[in-house]
Design an enzyme around this catalytic site. Structure first.
Site, PDB file in Angstrom:
ATOM      1  N   ASN A  25     -13.560  -8.977   5.321  1.00  0.00           N
ATOM      2  CA  ASN A  25     -12.650  -7.947   4.852  1.00  0.00           C
ATOM      3  C   ASN A  25     -11.271  -8.579   4.751  1.00  0.00           C
ATOM      4  O   ASN A  25     -10.791  -9.166   5.713  1.00  0.00           O
ATOM      5  CB  ASN A  25     -12.616  -6.761   5.829  1.00  0.00           C
ATOM      6  N   GLY A  26     -10.629  -8.459   3.594  1.00  0.00           N
ATOM      7  CA  GLY A  26      -9.308  -9.056   3.422  1.00  0.00           C
ATOM      8  C   GLY A  26      -9.253  -9.899   2.169  1.00  0.00           C
ATOM      9  O   GLY A  26     -10.082  -9.783   1.266  1.00  0.00           O
ATOM     10  N   GLU A  86      -6.839  11.675  -7.243  1.00  0.00           N
ATOM     11  CA  GLU A  86      -7.750  10.903  -6.412  1.00  0.00           C
ATOM     12  C   GLU A  86      -9.202  11.317  -6.574  1.00  0.00           C
ATOM     13  O   GLU A  86     -10.086  10.462  -6.682  1.00  0.00           O
ATOM     14  CB  GLU A  86      -7.376  11.062  -4.922  1.00  0.00           C
ATOM     15  N   GLU A 116       2.193  15.312  -3.517  1.00  0.00           N
ATOM     16  CA  GLU A 116       0.931  15.182  -2.781  1.00  0.00           C
ATOM     17  C   GLU A 116      -0.187  15.939  -3.490  1.00  0.00           C
ATOM     18  O   GLU A 116      -1.330  15.461  -3.570  1.00  0.00           O
ATOM     19  CB  GLU A 116       1.109  15.680  -1.350  1.00  0.00           C
ATOM     20  N   TRP A 144     -15.673  -3.402  -1.066  1.00  0.00           N
ATOM     21  CA  TRP A 144     -14.774  -2.778  -2.031  1.00  0.00           C
ATOM     22  C   TRP A 144     -14.162  -3.913  -2.829  1.00  0.00           C
ATOM     23  O   TRP A 144     -13.439  -4.744  -2.277  1.00  0.00           O
ATOM     24  CB  TRP A 144     -13.707  -1.963  -1.312  1.00  0.00           C
ATOM     25  N   HIS A 192      14.596  17.396 -17.530  1.00  0.00           N
ATOM     26  CA  HIS A 192      15.052  16.025 -17.788  1.00  0.00           C
ATOM     27  C   HIS A 192      13.916  15.138 -18.293  1.00  0.00           C
ATOM     28  O   HIS A 192      13.875  13.941 -18.007  1.00  0.00           O
ATOM     29  CB  HIS A 192      15.669  15.431 -16.528  1.00  0.00           C
ATOM     30  N   CYS A 206     -13.318  -2.568   3.218  1.00  0.00           N
ATOM     31  CA  CYS A 206     -14.691  -3.013   3.441  1.00  0.00           C
ATOM     32  C   CYS A 206     -15.117  -2.759   4.880  1.00  0.00           C
ATOM     33  O   CYS A 206     -14.309  -2.761   5.786  1.00  0.00           O
ATOM     34  CB  CYS A 206     -14.818  -4.503   3.140  1.00  0.00           C
ATOM     35  N   ARG A 240     -15.093   4.427   4.327  1.00  0.00           N
ATOM     36  CA  ARG A 240     -14.035   3.470   4.018  1.00  0.00           C
ATOM     37  C   ARG A 240     -13.975   3.150   2.531  1.00  0.00           C
ATOM     38  O   ARG A 240     -12.994   2.583   2.058  1.00  0.00           O
ATOM     39  CB  ARG A 240     -14.261   2.185   4.819  1.00  0.00           C
ATOM     40  N   LYS A 283      -3.625  14.218  -4.817  1.00  0.00           N
ATOM     41  CA  LYS A 283      -4.947  14.691  -4.427  1.00  0.00           C
ATOM     42  C   LYS A 283      -5.822  14.936  -5.657  1.00  0.00           C
ATOM     43  O   LYS A 283      -7.001  14.579  -5.691  1.00  0.00           O
ATOM     44  CB  LYS A 283      -4.835  15.989  -3.621  1.00  0.00           C
ATOM     45  N   LYS A 322     -10.701   4.252   2.102  1.00  0.00           N
ATOM     46  CA  LYS A 322     -10.022   5.082   3.095  1.00  0.00           C
ATOM     47  C   LYS A 322      -8.864   4.343   3.737  1.00  0.00           C
ATOM     48  O   LYS A 322      -7.783   4.886   3.925  1.00  0.00           O
ATOM     49  CB  LYS A 322     -11.033   5.524   4.162  1.00  0.00           C
TER      50      LYS A 322
END
Length: 607
Positions: free
Chosen positions: A101-102, A486, A479, A77, A502, A2, A27, A483, A602
Site C-alpha cells: 500500500n503506497g 461521490e 459538502e 486501488w 457572480h 489498499c 477501503r 456527497k 475510504k
C-alpha cells in the site's frame, strides 16, 4: 486505500485471507489477490488474482484452490497501472511475493537498474519493482531477512509492505513508512493487517508499527527494528472487538446504517465532551494567548474545518485559517509561534494531512489531531488528540464521522470562547443546551427520509445540481455537492448564496435543480433573495429549512424539506443530515454502488 492481510496460521489460510479482505472492502478497491506458501508441497509459493469484487477471487479459488498455512492477501486501488489481473497484487518475482500500500517514488530508476541486469517487469506497477529488487538481492546470496532489509534501504516514497518467500513457511516480513500496518498476536499464530478491522476476528492483541519500522514475523512472535536497524520493543494493545464490527444490521447499505447511527454517536460524543458542569476537555486545551489557529484537512474533513472557522472566529474572536492539506504541505507557510495547528481526519492516516502535521510539529505551540482512530499515526504523533467517537465508519462517503468532527470542533470553539473571554456563562450554557439537543433533533430529522427518497427519483435524472448556503451553511452546501458527486456520479457544485450572481447563475434553467440550505436565521432573508433570483430564471428550487422558513419562503419552490428548528450557530451539524440523505437516495435511484463508489477509497494513504 489498499488493504493488506498476512497470516502465519495453523490451518489452511486461503479462506481466512479472503474473509479478512472482505472486512477491508470499505477501503475501496478494484482488484484482489492472495499468495500462499504450501509446506506440504516443499514450501511452494503460488498466487491467485482477479479483477473486480472479491466474489471474482472467491470463484477463481473454487476452480483453482490454493493450499498452504501461510499467506498474504491484498485489495488494490489502482495508482500505477490500470485495474487488470497482471497489475493486481500480490506481485511475484521468482521466489518473492509482495503486497503493498503506497507509492514507490523511485521505481522507474530502480526498474532501469534492474533492466540493465536483464530483469524486466510483467506489470505497470511500482510494487513489482520491490519484489524484483528483493529477488536480485536473494540471488546475490543474501537470506530473506537481509534481502528485505536491504531492499528497504533503496526505496523512496510511502509504503506498507509485506513479503512472503518460497520455502519459508514460517516467515513474513512487514515494513511501514507513511502507511499504517499492524501485527496481531495469536496462540502459535501471527497476523499482519492494514488495520484492526482486518485482524479483529483472529486476535484482540495488536502491535502498531511506528514510522520506519520493519518486522520479521514468525509463529513465535515478531522482531521489530526501527529505521536505523536497531531492535526495538513496541507495546501490544488490547482492542475491543465490539468496536470493530462491520455488520449492516439489517440496512441495505453501510451508509444508510451510519446515517441512522448519528443520533446515538453524537450522544456518545456529547457525554464525553460535556460533563454535568459544562465543557469536559483535557487541561492542555487552553486557547488563552493564541494569535491564530490553522485547520488542515482533506475532503469532507476540510468542510468540517470550514464550518469550524465560522465558530472559532464568531464565538472566540480567534483568527482562523483553513487549508487543504495537499496544498498546505507544499506551500510551506510561515506559522506564528503563538498558534496551534489542528488536523482533522477520520482515519488519522490521510497522507497529506499527516505530512502537514509533521511540517507543523516544530513550528507551532501545539498540534492537535481530531480523529476517529485513537491508535492512528496522527493520534500518536500530535501533541494532543481529541477523538470524535463516531465508531467504525465503513461507507466511503463520510456521514457520522463528519457530524462527530463538527461536534468536537464546536466544543473546542466554545472552550476557546470561554478562555478568551468572548462568551459569558449564560451564552455558554445556551450553546451547550443547543448541542445537547442535537441527538433528539437528528432523530427528528431522520423522519425526512421518506420525503427525500421520493424527491431523489427526480434528482437522479439531473446532469447538474447546484447547492447554496450562506454563512456556516456554505460549507454544508459544498459538502452536499461532494456527497452527491461521490456516490451518484452527478456533477454538483456548492456555492455561497451571495456568489450566485457572480457567475453560476448563468447555469440556471429548468433542468438544473438548486438545493438551498436555509434555516430561519439572521441570514435567512439574504439567502431567500438569492433563491428568488434562481426561481425568476425557472430554476427548480429544493428548499431545506425549518417550519418558519418554509412558511415565509416556500411559495414557488419545486419541493421542500422540513427540518426541526435549531438555535444558531450549530445548524450545520443538523443540516448535514439532509445533505447525506439527498445523496444516498439519489445514488440508490441511479443504481450506483453506494458504499464503494468507483475510483474512490475510504482512507487516502498516498498523495
Amino acid at each position: 486505500m489498499c488493504g493488506i492481510i498476512g497470516v502465519l496460521g495453523n490451518n489452511e489460510v486461503a479462506p481466512l485471507l479472503v474473509e479478512s479482505l472482505k472486512r477491508l472492502e470499505y477501503r475501496g478497491y478494484d482488484s484482489a489477490g492472495i499468495a500462499t506458501v504450501n509446506g506440504s508441497a516443499g514450501g511452494k509459493l503460488d498466487r491467485r488474482r482477479a479483477v473486480g469484487k472479491l466474489v471474482n477471487l472467491s470463484d477463481r479459488l473454487v476452480h483453482e484452490p490454493l493450499a498452504g498455512k501461510s499467506g498474504i492477501g491484498h485489495t488494490r486501488w489502482a495508482t500505477h497501472g490500470a485495474a487488470t489481473e497482471v497489475n493486481a497484487h500480490p506481485h511475484r518475482s521468482g521466489p518473492v511475493a509482495v503486497v503493498h500500500n503506497g507509492i514507490i517514488e523511485n521505481f522507474r530508476e530502480l526498474r532501469e537498474e534492474l533492466a540493465a541486469s536483464g530483469l524486466l517487469p510483467e506489470s505497470a506497477t511500482d510494487t513489482e519493482t520491490v519484489a524484483m529488487l528483493t529477488r536480485v538481492l536473494l540471488d546475490s546470496g543474501l537470506p530473506p531477512r537481509a534481502a528485505a532489509a536491504a531492499t528497504l534501504q533503496r526505496l523512496e516514497g510511502a509504503f506498507a509492505l509485506l513479503w512472503l518467500f518460497e520455502g519459508e513457511e514460517d516467515l513474513m516480513i512487514a515494513a511501514r513508512k507513511g502507511s499504517p500496518l499492524a501485527i496481531g498476536h495469536g496462540n502459535g499464530e501471527m497476523f499482519v493487517g492494514s488495520d484492526a478491522i482486518a485482524l479483529a476476528p483472529m486476535t484482540n492483541r495488536v502491535t502498531y508499527l511506528e514510522e520506519g519500522d520493519y518486522a520479521f514475523v514468525t509463529r513465535a512472535g515478531a522482531e521489530i527494528f526501527d529505521l536505523a536497524g536497531r531492535r526495538v520493543n513496541r507495546d501490544a494493545a488490547q482492542i475491543d472487538i465490539s468496536t470493530v464490527q462491520v455488520e449492516k444490521a439489517g440496512y441495505k447499505h453501510f451508509m444508510a446504517k451510519e446515517v441512522a447511527e448519528q443520533p446515538a454517536v453524537l450522544g456518545d460524543a456529547l457525554r464525553h465532551y460535556l460533563g454535568e458542569s459544562g465543557l469536559n476537555l483535557p487541561a492542555e486545551v487552553d486557547f488563552t494567548g493564541l494569535d491564530r489557529l490553522t485547520l488542515v484537512a482533506c475532503g469532507t474533513a476540510y468542510y468540517a474545518c470550514a464550518v469550524a472557522k465560522y465558530w472559532f472566529e464568531s464565538l472566540a474572536g480567534l483568527p482562523c485559517e483553513i487549508d487543504v492539506a495537499s496544498e498546505f504541505r507544499y506551500r510551506e507557510p510561515p506559522m506564528p509561534a503563538k498558534s496551534w495547528a489542528i488536523f482533522v481526519s477520520q482515519s488519522g492516516e490521510t497522507a497529506d494531512t499527516l505530512a502537514a502535521l509533521r511540517y507543523c510539529q516544530e513550528r507551532v505551540e501545539k498540534t492537535v489531531a481530531v480523529v476517529n482512530v485513537p491508535t492512528s499515526s496522527m493520534a500518536r504523533e500530535a501533541s494532543l488528540t481529541l477523538p470524535i467517537l463516531a465508531g467504525i465508519e465503513v461507507g466511503v462517503a463520510s456521514t457520522k464521522a463528519f457530524t462527530c468532527q463538527l461536534l468536537t470542533l464546536a466544543v473546542m470553539a466554545l472552550k476557546a470562547g470561554v478562555d478568551r473571554g468572548h462568551l459569558s456563562d449564560a451564552q455558554l450554557q445556551g450553546h451547550i443546551a443547543t448541542l445537547r439537543s442535537l441527538p433528539g433533533l437528528m432523530n427528528a430529522g431522520l423522519a425526512t427520509d421518506g420525503v427525500i427518497e421520493k424527491l431523489a427519483e427526480k434528482l437522479a435524472e439531473a446532469q447538474d445540481v447546484l447547492f447554496l448556503g450562506r454563512g456556516p451553511l456554505f460549507p454544508i452546501a459544498m459538502e452536499g455537492a461532494l456527497k452527491l458527486k461521490e456516490i451518484s456520479y452527478i456533477h454538483a457544485e456548492g456555492y455561497a448564496s451571495g456568489e450566485l450572481k457572480h457567475g453560476p447563475i448563468a447555469l440556471i434553467d429548468r433542468t438544473v435543480p438548486v438545493i438551498v440550505f436555509a434555516p430561519r436565521d439572521r441570514l435567512f432573508e439574504k439567502t431567500v433573495s438569492n433563491m428568488q433570483e434562481v426561481m425568476a430564471r425557472h430554476g427548480q428550487v429544493l428548499l431545506v429549512s425549518d417550519a418558519q422558513g418554509l412558511a415565509e419562503a416556500g411559495d414557488g419552490t419545486w419541493a421542500q424539506i422540513r427540518m426541526p428548528e435549531i438555535a444558531e450557530p450549530f445548524a450545520p451539524i443538523l443540516y448535514a443530515l439532509p445533505a447525506q440523505l439527498i445523496a444516498y437516495h439519489t445514488a440508490v435511484a441511479k443504481g450506483t454502488d453506494v458504499d464503494q463508489p468507483r475510483n474512490l477509497a475510504k482512507s487516502v494513504t498516498v498523495e
